[in-house]
Scaffold this active site. Structure first.
Site, short mmCIF file in Angstrom:
data_model
loop_
_atom_site.label_atom_id
_atom_site.label_comp_id
_atom_site.label_asym_id
_atom_site.label_seq_id
_atom_site.Cartn_x
_atom_site.Cartn_y
_atom_site.Cartn_z
N CYS A 129 -11.03 2.50 -5.03
CA CYS A 129 -11.04 2.97 -3.64
C CYS A 129 -11.05 4.49 -3.65
CB CYS A 129 -9.81 2.46 -2.89
SG CYS A 129 -9.70 3.03 -1.17
N ASP B 105 -13.07 2.38 4.57
CA ASP B 105 -11.85 2.31 5.39
C ASP B 105 -12.15 1.78 6.78
OD1 ASP B 105 -10.16 3.21 3.43
OD2 ASP B 105 -10.07 5.28 4.14
N ASP C 87 -6.64 4.66 -5.57
CA ASP C 87 -7.24 5.45 -4.49
C ASP C 87 -7.53 6.87 -4.96
OD1 ASP C 87 -8.26 5.84 -1.95
OD2 ASP C 87 -6.49 5.09 -0.93
N ARG D 30 -6.55 16.88 2.45
CA ARG D 30 -5.60 15.85 2.86
C ARG D 30 -4.18 16.21 2.42
NH1 ARG D 30 -3.89 10.31 1.46
NH2 ARG D 30 -3.85 9.04 3.34
N ASP E 101 0.84 -1.20 0.00
CA ASP E 101 0.00 0.00 0.00
C ASP E 101 0.88 1.25 0.00
OD1 ASP E 101 -2.29 1.93 0.94
OD2 ASP E 101 -3.30 0.01 0.67
N ASP E 102 0.33 2.36 0.42
CA ASP E 102 0.99 3.67 0.35
C ASP E 102 2.33 3.67 1.08
OD1 ASP E 102 1.38 6.31 -0.20
OD2 ASP E 102 -0.35 7.05 0.94
N ASN F 294 -8.39 10.33 -2.54
CA ASN F 294 -8.60 10.66 -1.13
C ASN F 294 -9.03 12.09 -0.85
OD1 ASN F 294 -8.07 8.16 0.24
ND2 ASN F 294 -5.95 8.37 -0.39
#
Length: 706
Positions: A501, A523, A454, A419, A342-343, A456
């Site tokens: 996502c 999430d 994703d 974000r 992931d990130d 966000n």
């Protein structure tokens, strides 16, 4: 439908299949004072109370229009008249938008043409039906056949007028980590309207509306609609003074407009209209089967999805080569099928404030790059996936220094951070090509077979620095740009599993399902909240399209501690994976996970390709129950979640319909045998064990007839 006065296209019926129709429900028209009548000799025929298929403004219908066009001098008057129709085989293939796919199933499309002689504008209304489905796919196109440019200021995909008869409306609302919350309410006079102006379908108000009267999960009529679109949208319900209801769905009219030059055509997204006389479960089944057959990419329609372990909640940004190799080792030992990085893997990405857009591998964390890890995973029999957030860009990155004009922003104001990140201008073809190239290079160079995509934050500055189109077109152009990007990638790499996502369900919609066969729906992995989230989302989405993970406790989102069995059962009711530290486990914990994975793999085909029903609603009480059964009704799994232990509940009772009532079913692992009719009507009594957040699993197998 009916043509009235050789002009108006009128709605007459939508519901259960009829053997014939001879206008038995056509009301007697009467003159109404204050009602405008285009023909003074027939004052009883007024648009004010006609049930239109395409209502438009300034003709005597003062309800919400579905189409509005601005001509010279900002005039918004149009006068469309019926021109004709044609019926063609198959479903229309839309060039720039996700749409219902043609398959071997027989389909036909009715196209009804309306025309404004003065404005020289043609409207085509599309109605597609499928032989084996109870849905209608509806859309609208507008063609400028005149010489002057016009401005389309409202373009909805479906509008339906019906009688108010005490129905209630069902929609969904939500937020990050609390998606798809049920909103069922009485209908009042006036306008009820929800939607999104966030640049995405949003968890706040996803595109869905249902009408029902005396319906529950198991019985009653449900008329429902959704939109094959991922951007700004609106859903409206209007009850007028004559007890007429108008249902509408389409592009958000407050954020959308479009210049239509001479000879150009503008196509709306498609709406999907579902009718069921078997309650909300029947409505869900209609959507599930249709999306599986006609929306999900054919390469993934019946393909088993890998059981994966995701690095995020184990490491957050603190990933590195040694740790991921350990994760691969543990995943192989326990029986996982894919490891997802992931990130945090790129360009010194150590927090949410940096690095988006600079997609070079972080050399300190991964001195040998990503490909050796992918190869190492393959040696262990595992697939390998990687996370991207391609639509975003962080301040102070190399990319923003090289291409400051690629940022979505106005010319007059500093863009707002969300974000700690800005948004790339997806209306820019250079940006589109950059994203396509970046992900293509990663897929080919790394050799990954899974991409988690994703998104966000939502859009606060919907403007392009290029200035080559009107600003009011931006929101729709952004979506068209996104669709072009993901269509190019998913078409080029059909073997790669792309997962949708957006901080979970921030862009959980049918439009994204066309490209990405599954979505990380929230999430929030909490064992209580997930019951509502998954139940709500199942009204639209097939189980194969929803992803759920077993995470650690106390839960990272709620700090709630829920037993492993309950968390595992919730994840097993979706495309299942894990999101926790599986490296530092004791032997008992390893064995528990190993057994869970083995059981899920054995049941995966039933869960992914079978039929799903809600038996008890978490929105209505302390219990939640779900049923999975194969289409032959020979196998079934029932999960019953009981959240708060109550001392006065000596036992629990769950009724289990949707089995063969004439068949006999054994509870696997016991000698208990019951008829399908007994399970459906008497129900099954279960022991109410002490402790909160408990789950009981009942596996049923149909016995062979003697």
């Amino acid at each position: 439908m009916e043509i009235v006065e050789e002009t108006y296209l009128i709605h007459r019926y939508w519901g259960k299949k009829l053997t014939s129709y001879h206008f038995s429900n056509r009301p007697t028209l009467k003159k109404r004072t204050f009602a405008a009548a285009p023909n003074n000799e027939k004052p009883e025929i007024s648009p004010e109370f006609l049930p239109f298929e395409l209502p438009f403004a300034h003709q005597g219908d003062f309800r919400s229009p579905a189409l509005q066009i601005e001509q010279k001098n900002c005039e918004t008057i149009t006068r469309f008249s019926y021109q004709g129709y044609e019926i063609v085989d198959g479903a229309p293939e839309l060039t720039d938008l996700p749409h219902a796919r043609n398959t071997e199933e027989q389909a036909q499309t009715l196209i009804v043409y309306l025309f404004d002689e003065i404005a020289q504008i043609e409207v085509a209304l599309y109605y597609t039906i499928f032989a084996e489905s109870s849905v209608i796919v509806r859309s609208t196109s507008v063609k400028n056949a005149g010489s002057e440019t016009v401005k389309v200021t409202k373009l909805l995909s479906a509008s339906l007028d019906t009688r108010y008869d005490g129905q209630v409306s069902t929609t969904f609302y939500g937020t990050h980590q609390k998606e798809f919350q049920l909103n069922r309410q009485e209908i009042q006079h006036g306008m009820f309207k929800i939607g999104s102006s966030r640049g995405a379908s949003s968890p706040q108000y996803p595109p869905y509306l249902a009408l029902s009267k005396d319906a529950n999960e198991f019985q009653g009529e449900v008329h429902a609609m959704t939109l094959i679109y991922s951007g700004n949208h609106e859903t409206a319900l209007e009850l007028d003074q004559y007890n007429h209801l108008r249902l509408q769905i389409g592009l958000n009219s407050e954020t959308f407009a479009w210049q239509l030059h001479s000879g150009e055509t503008l196509q709306s997204p498609q709406a999907v209209l579902s009718y069921s006389d078997l309650g909300f479960n029947g409505s869900s089944q209609s959507f599930h089967q249709f999306f599986t057959d006609h929306l999900i990419h054919p390469a993934w329609k019946n393909k088993a999805r890998p059981v994966l372990i995701n690095s995020w909640e184990m490491t957050y940004y603190d990933v590195n080569e040694a740790l991921i190799k350990q994760l691969i080792d543990s995943a192989s030992e326990l029986g996982f099928e894919t490891v997802v990085l992931d990130d945090g893997w790129y360009s010194k990405r150590n927090s949410s404030k940096t690095s988006l857009g600079d997609w070079a591998v972080d050399g300190e964390k991964f001195p040998n790059g990503i490909k050796p890890l992918v190869e190492y995973a393959k040696e262990k029999g595992l697939g390998f996936g990687i996370w991207f957030e391609p639509e975003m860009i962080s301040p102070n990155t190399k990319l923003i220094q090289q291409h400051p004009d690629w940022v979505m922003r106005s010319a007059n104001y500093e863009p707002i951070l969300g974000r700690s990140q800005l948004v790339l201008d997806l209306t820019n073809p250079d940006v589109q090509q950059f994203i396509i190239h970046t992900l293509s290079q990663a897929i080919e160079d790394f050799g990954v077979n899974y991409v988690k995509w994703d998104m966000n934050r939502h859009l606060t500055d919907p403007f392009s620095q290029r200035g080559d189109f009107p600003a009011f077109e931006y929101g729709h152009r952004y979506m068209l740009g996104l669709y072009r990007i993901i269509d190019a990638l998913t078409s080029t790499y059909p073997e790669v599993l792309f997962e949708n996502c957006s901080s979970g369900g921030g862009r959980l919609d049918v439009g994204m399902l066309y490209y990405f066969p599954q979505t990380w729906i929230s999430d929030n992995t909490d064992g209580l909240d997930r019951q509502e989230i998954q139940s709500g989302a199942s009204n639209l989405f097939p189980i194969s399209s929803m992803t759920g993970h077993v995470s650690d406790v106390p839960n990272h989102q709620t700090n709630r501690t829920v037993p492993f069995e309950t968390r595992a059962a919730l994840a097993s009711s979706t495309n299942m994976g894990y999101e926790m530290d599986i490296i530092h486990l004791n032997e008992a914990e390893k064995e528990m996970i190993r057994q869970h994975l083995q059981t899920y793999k054995a049941e995966r085909e039933l869960i992914m390709q079978g039929q799903f029903y809600r038996l008890l609603s978490p929105f209505e009480g302390n219990l939640c129950a779900w049923l999975f059964t194969d289409k032959a009704q020979e196998q079934a799994i029932v999960y019953v979640f009981r959240n708060r232990y109550q001392v006065f509940d000596l036992s629990l009772l769950v009724k289990i319909p949707y089995l063969d009532e004439d068949g006999m079913y054994q509870i696997v692992g016991t000698d208990q045998v019951y008829s399908g009719s007994e399970l459906a009507h008497c129900g099954l009594a279960l022991d109410n064990k002490k402790g909160d957040f408990a789950v009981q699993k009942i596996t049923l197998k149909k016995m062979e007839s003697e």
